[in-house]
Design an enzyme around this catalytic site. Sequence first.
Site, PDB file in Angstrom:
ATOM      1  N   SER A 145      22.463  13.811 -16.785  1.00  9.68           N
ATOM      2  CA  SER A 145      23.666  13.077 -16.395  1.00  9.68           C
ATOM      3  C   SER A 145      24.760  13.475 -17.377  1.00  9.68           C
ATOM      4  O   SER A 145      24.457  14.003 -18.461  1.00  9.68           O
ATOM      5  CB  SER A 145      23.394  11.573 -16.518  1.00  9.68           C
ATOM      6  OG  SER A 145      24.586  10.835 -16.504  1.00  9.68           O
ATOM      7  N   TYR A 158      20.091   4.321 -20.887  1.00  5.54           N
ATOM      8  CA  TYR A 158      20.364   5.417 -19.944  1.00  5.54           C
ATOM      9  C   TYR A 158      20.765   6.674 -20.703  1.00  5.54           C
ATOM     10  O   TYR A 158      20.221   7.766 -20.488  1.00  5.54           O
ATOM     11  CB  TYR A 158      21.480   4.981 -18.984  1.00  5.54           C
ATOM     12  CG  TYR A 158      21.724   5.946 -17.850  1.00  5.54           C
ATOM     13  CD1 TYR A 158      20.859   6.003 -16.764  1.00  5.54           C
ATOM     14  CD2 TYR A 158      22.805   6.813 -17.869  1.00  5.54           C
ATOM     15  CE1 TYR A 158      21.076   6.898 -15.725  1.00  5.54           C
ATOM     16  CE2 TYR A 158      23.033   7.702 -16.831  1.00  5.54           C
ATOM     17  CZ  TYR A 158      22.158   7.742 -15.762  1.00  5.54           C
ATOM     18  OH  TYR A 158      22.370   8.630 -14.733  1.00  5.54           O
TER      19      TYR A 158
END
Length: 262
Positions: A145, A158
Amino acid sequence: MEKLKDKVIIITGAADGLGLATALEAVKNGAVLSLIDLNEASLIQAKELILKKYPESKLLTISGDVGDLATSVRYTEETMKAFGRIDGLYNNAGIIGGTTPIDEFDPEAFNKTVNINLNGVFYGLKSVIPIMKKQQYGRIVNAASVGGLRGVLNSAAYVATKHAVVGLTKTSAAEVASSGVTVNAIAPGAIKTSMMRGFFEQTNPENPQQAENEFAKNNPTKRLGLPEEVAKLVVFLLSEDCSYVNGQVIAIDGGQSNTYLM
Ligand SMILES: NC(=O)c1ccc[n+]([C@@H]2O[C@H](COP(=O)([O-])OP(=O)(O)OC[C@H]3O[C@@H](n4cnc5c(N)ncnc54)[C@H](O)[C@@H]3O)[C@@H](O)[C@H]2O)c1
């Protein structure tokens, strides 16, 4: 030209979002698919959707949690049993895992995120790489990401897991390159999926659309990305054409991560 003609591709988190968009693009390009997801009902719906669009497609569906090593062992064995080889793995399943400041972050939520986003990717690599090495061919794409390249406020678990996926990608890529296997990661920015909808709902529960608009304003393209745009990149990385791109983390974010806004 079909970029994945007769290639056997495993996709985790395939029932929705980027996994499902990639499954559709891969089938369009001639792939044979093994689709994995935790959500059995969504997986059945995804299978029906793919078969409706591409009735000739060959699909296997397996429900399971990628945070459990037994799942990757099972999807590897069942794919081999059904199709006799594994040409590609898209290690895609992942969760946001909480949007609170680090001093308020729930340790259980942190561990759960590590288990799915990081251990799940490791288990996939560990299970599939021996087969790809034997075949002297394979393509692996890991879901990182922009949060694997940059810090993101209130997203400690995350961001930590996505940075770790980048490390796993670079290391495994170096280990398997001489066996004809490539391992790369994608680093999407904000792409319109259920995950991002959930993120905007958590960021601004009263007005998630406003949160989305604010986010889009900071992107050079002034919009979010589409799952179909990511799917095209992943299909390239899963194809034979991707023979000398290895150990890379490819941002797909409209240029946002390379831009300093004034
Ligand atoms: N959408 C984005 O903007 C974006 C940005 C950067 C990275 N990513 C990454 O891309 C991947 C896919 O994201 P998405 O937006 O499509 O998410 P999504 O929530 O829309 O879909 C994720 C799918 O994974 C499945 N899943 C969740 N946990 C699982 C588990 N433990 N085992 C098996 N399946 C599981 C879900 O059931 C769902 O079908 C994730 O790793 C995510 O971190 C997404």
